[in-house]
Scaffold this active site. Sequence first.
Site, PDB file in Angstrom:
ATOM      1  N   ARG A 117       0.917  -1.205  -0.085  1.00  0.00           N
ATOM      2  CA  ARG A 117      -0.079   0.043   0.039  1.00  0.00           C
ATOM      3  C   ARG A 117       0.878   1.239   0.025  1.00  0.00           C
ATOM      4  O   ARG A 117       0.548   2.090  -0.415  1.00  0.00           O
ATOM      5  CB  ARG A 117      -0.998  -0.092   1.192  1.00  0.00           C
ATOM      6  CG  ARG A 117      -1.799   1.221   1.143  1.00  0.00           C
ATOM      7  CD  ARG A 117      -3.180   0.876   2.082  1.00  0.00           C
ATOM      8  NE  ARG A 117      -3.063   0.429   3.243  1.00  0.00           N
ATOM      9  CZ  ARG A 117      -2.184   0.942   4.495  1.00  0.00           C
ATOM     10  NH1 ARG A 117      -1.989   2.238   4.267  1.00  0.00           N
ATOM     11  NH2 ARG A 117      -2.135   0.597   5.377  1.00  0.00           N
ATOM     12  N   TYR A 136     -15.200  15.505 -16.332  1.00  0.00           N
ATOM     13  CA  TYR A 136     -15.741  14.316 -15.995  1.00  0.00           C
ATOM     14  C   TYR A 136     -16.899  14.070 -15.111  1.00  0.00           C
ATOM     15  O   TYR A 136     -16.581  14.615 -14.048  1.00  0.00           O
ATOM     16  CB  TYR A 136     -14.750  13.158 -15.888  1.00  0.00           C
ATOM     17  CG  TYR A 136     -15.164  11.914 -15.833  1.00  0.00           C
ATOM     18  CD1 TYR A 136     -15.871  11.160 -16.566  1.00  0.00           C
ATOM     19  CD2 TYR A 136     -14.575  11.072 -14.592  1.00  0.00           C
ATOM     20  CE1 TYR A 136     -16.429   9.916 -16.386  1.00  0.00           C
ATOM     21  CE2 TYR A 136     -14.944   9.966 -14.379  1.00  0.00           C
ATOM     22  CZ  TYR A 136     -16.134   9.316 -15.154  1.00  0.00           C
ATOM     23  OH  TYR A 136     -16.462   7.618 -15.183  1.00  0.00           O
ATOM     24  N   ASP A 168      -6.364  17.455 -15.783  1.00  0.00           N
ATOM     25  CA  ASP A 168      -6.669  16.102 -16.072  1.00  0.00           C
ATOM     26  C   ASP A 168      -6.210  15.873 -17.664  1.00  0.00           C
ATOM     27  O   ASP A 168      -6.875  16.510 -18.457  1.00  0.00           O
ATOM     28  CB  ASP A 168      -8.012  15.843 -15.761  1.00  0.00           C
ATOM     29  CG  ASP A 168      -8.331  14.370 -16.141  1.00  0.00           C
ATOM     30  OD1 ASP A 168      -7.887  13.645 -16.969  1.00  0.00           O
ATOM     31  OD2 ASP A 168      -9.377  13.850 -15.598  1.00  0.00           O
ATOM     32  N   LYS A 200      -7.659   4.590 -19.804  1.00  0.00           N
ATOM     33  CA  LYS A 200      -7.911   5.099 -21.039  1.00  0.00           C
ATOM     34  C   LYS A 200      -6.691   4.822 -21.795  1.00  0.00           C
ATOM     35  O   LYS A 200      -6.177   3.786 -22.167  1.00  0.00           O
ATOM     36  CB  LYS A 200      -8.269   6.480 -20.953  1.00  0.00           C
ATOM     37  CG  LYS A 200      -9.126   6.913 -20.006  1.00  0.00           C
ATOM     38  CD  LYS A 200     -10.573   6.205 -20.114  1.00  0.00           C
ATOM     39  CE  LYS A 200     -11.707   6.571 -19.225  1.00  0.00           C
ATOM     40  NZ  LYS A 200     -12.223   5.566 -18.410  1.00  0.00           N
TER      41      LYS A 200
HETATM   42  N1  LCS Z   1     -10.833  11.733 -15.940  1.00  0.00           N
HETATM   43  C1  LCS Z   1     -11.360  11.524 -17.080  1.00  0.00           C
HETATM   44  C2  LCS Z   1     -11.257  12.489 -18.156  1.00  0.00           C
HETATM   45  C3  LCS Z   1     -12.237  10.181 -17.533  1.00  0.00           C
HETATM   46  O1  LCS Z   1     -12.798  10.465 -18.586  1.00  0.00           O
HETATM   47  C4  LCS Z   1     -12.119   9.312 -16.413  1.00  0.00           C
HETATM   48  C5  LCS Z   1     -13.177   8.169 -16.888  1.00  0.00           C
HETATM   49  C6  LCS Z   1     -11.785   9.693 -15.321  1.00  0.00           C
HETATM   50  C7  LCS Z   1     -11.010  10.578 -14.905  1.00  0.00           C
HETATM   51  C8  LCS Z   1     -11.872   8.533 -14.000  1.00  0.00           C
HETATM   52  O2  LCS Z   1     -11.186   7.337 -14.480  1.00  0.00           O
HETATM   53  P1  LCS Z   1     -11.310   5.939 -13.834  1.00  0.00           P
HETATM   54  O3  LCS Z   1     -11.514   5.932 -12.378  1.00  0.00           O
HETATM   55  O4  LCS Z   1     -12.733   5.556 -14.566  1.00  0.00           O
HETATM   56  O5  LCS Z   1     -10.226   5.056 -14.362  1.00  0.00           O
HETATM   57  N2  LCS Z   1     -14.132   8.533 -17.999  1.00  0.00           N
HETATM   58  C9  LCS Z   1     -14.955   7.580 -18.415  1.00  0.00           C
HETATM   59  C10 LCS Z   1     -15.683   7.818 -19.243  1.00  0.00           C
HETATM   60  O6  LCS Z   1     -15.884   8.772 -20.133  1.00  0.00           O
HETATM   61  N3  LCS Z   1     -16.656   6.744 -19.518  1.00  0.00           N
HETATM   62  O7  LCS Z   1     -16.249   5.848 -18.560  1.00  0.00           O
HETATM   63  C11 LCS Z   1     -15.267   6.193 -17.739  1.00  0.00           C
END
Ligand code: LCS
Length: 394
Positions: A59, A112, A184, A209
């Site tokens: 952790r 987001y 971001d 992503k």
């Molecule tokens: N930042 C952005 C720009 C994102 O598009 C997402 C997830 C996150 C942070 C969060 O990341 P995660 O915790 O899911 O790894 N975006 C998503 C979307 O547009 N569709 O499903 C997830």
Amino acid sequence: MKHSAVKFDTACIHAGQAPDKLFGGVSVPIYQSSTFAFEDADQGAARFSGKDDGYKYTRIGNPTTAVLENCIAELEGGAAGLATATGMSAISTVFMTFLGAGKHAISTGSVYGPSRTLLENELGRFGVESTFVDTSDAQNVKTAIKSNTALIYIETPANPTLSITDIVAVAKIAKEAGIPLVVDNTFCSPLLQKPLKLGADIVLHSMTKFINGHSDVVAGIVVAKNLELRSKMHKVLCQMGGTIDPHQAWLVLRGVKTLALRVKSAQASAMRLAEELEKHPKVEWVKYPGLKSHPQYELAKKQMEGPGAMISFEVKGGVKAGKTVMDSVNLSTLAVSLGGIESLIQHPASMTHAGMGAVARAEAGISDGLIRFSVGCEDFEDIKADLWQALDKI
Ligand code: LCS
């Protein structure tokens, strides 16, 4: 070994990595161990006091995870990375580090959905204030600054409006006010945009992503411009517990090797698709940073090294017609997430951004008919033929 002297495509394959010292394995070993043995009690104590920087407990840190952190930090041009279990865990680590009762955050209106609801609904319960503005006009950020503003958190291009914020301009405002700027960078990946070089203090990603790129892992990372910031966030992450698992870190290391190949291929198809979609009779509008019709086309050209692989568009006939398209694609997958090797299509108003409510969506420019398309690495002609036959069904 530092790979900052080599080209980006090379760094994706080698940054932070060297053959394993024990057996010479070319692929980084997976240290799938939750804990690490101490030679004696003194060594254990030295590790906890910080006199010895060896590993203690996963952790807090893990050798496989450290390789991934160094790799992405190099790709972003930062001092140090901090890998997390998900992108939201990277975001919550940043929020928990810089915000608290009585503090105020400024963010992009069309950030987001869960990043916004985390600030508004969850941290709001603990006395954190937040203001969401159209950060594509940097002046709006300046106007929103209050005496208790402790964080400026922007997303560019924003999800799903693809609205672009001038990082240099916002960084200047943040610096003058002594407020940390966090970007971001998920939609670009470090191939297309390097916020730290443009003046940001911290950059973060959902590695779920483009960085991992295979729709098989959830992960996140925060990259800081200096070790002090990394150390502050590390303390919070260790206590909050959003640490990445070593096997997951290894999968991302595998994915990132092809980051440049994948993004260049998807981007080339996205550019052609956006141009052709804009001419399609059933399409109302297309938003893509590579099109001259994008309101921040010039800024995108200056700030990004390419327009990326994300397209938003609306078909004539509103939500009903949009549903027909999403229900009719065969090659592309109707699914949330983005940045995978496969093309994905989704409807933000009823899916990723449903939680933020209709009023906030309208203010942020997320119309009910907006369809988001994450262009994958399939052959362009196949992606187009599939989407065109779906548009024909309207
Ligand atoms: N930042 C952005 C720009 C994102 O598009 C997402 C997830 C996150 C942070 C969060 O990341 P995660 O915790 O899911 O790894 N975006 C998503 C979307 O547009 N569709 O499903 C997830």
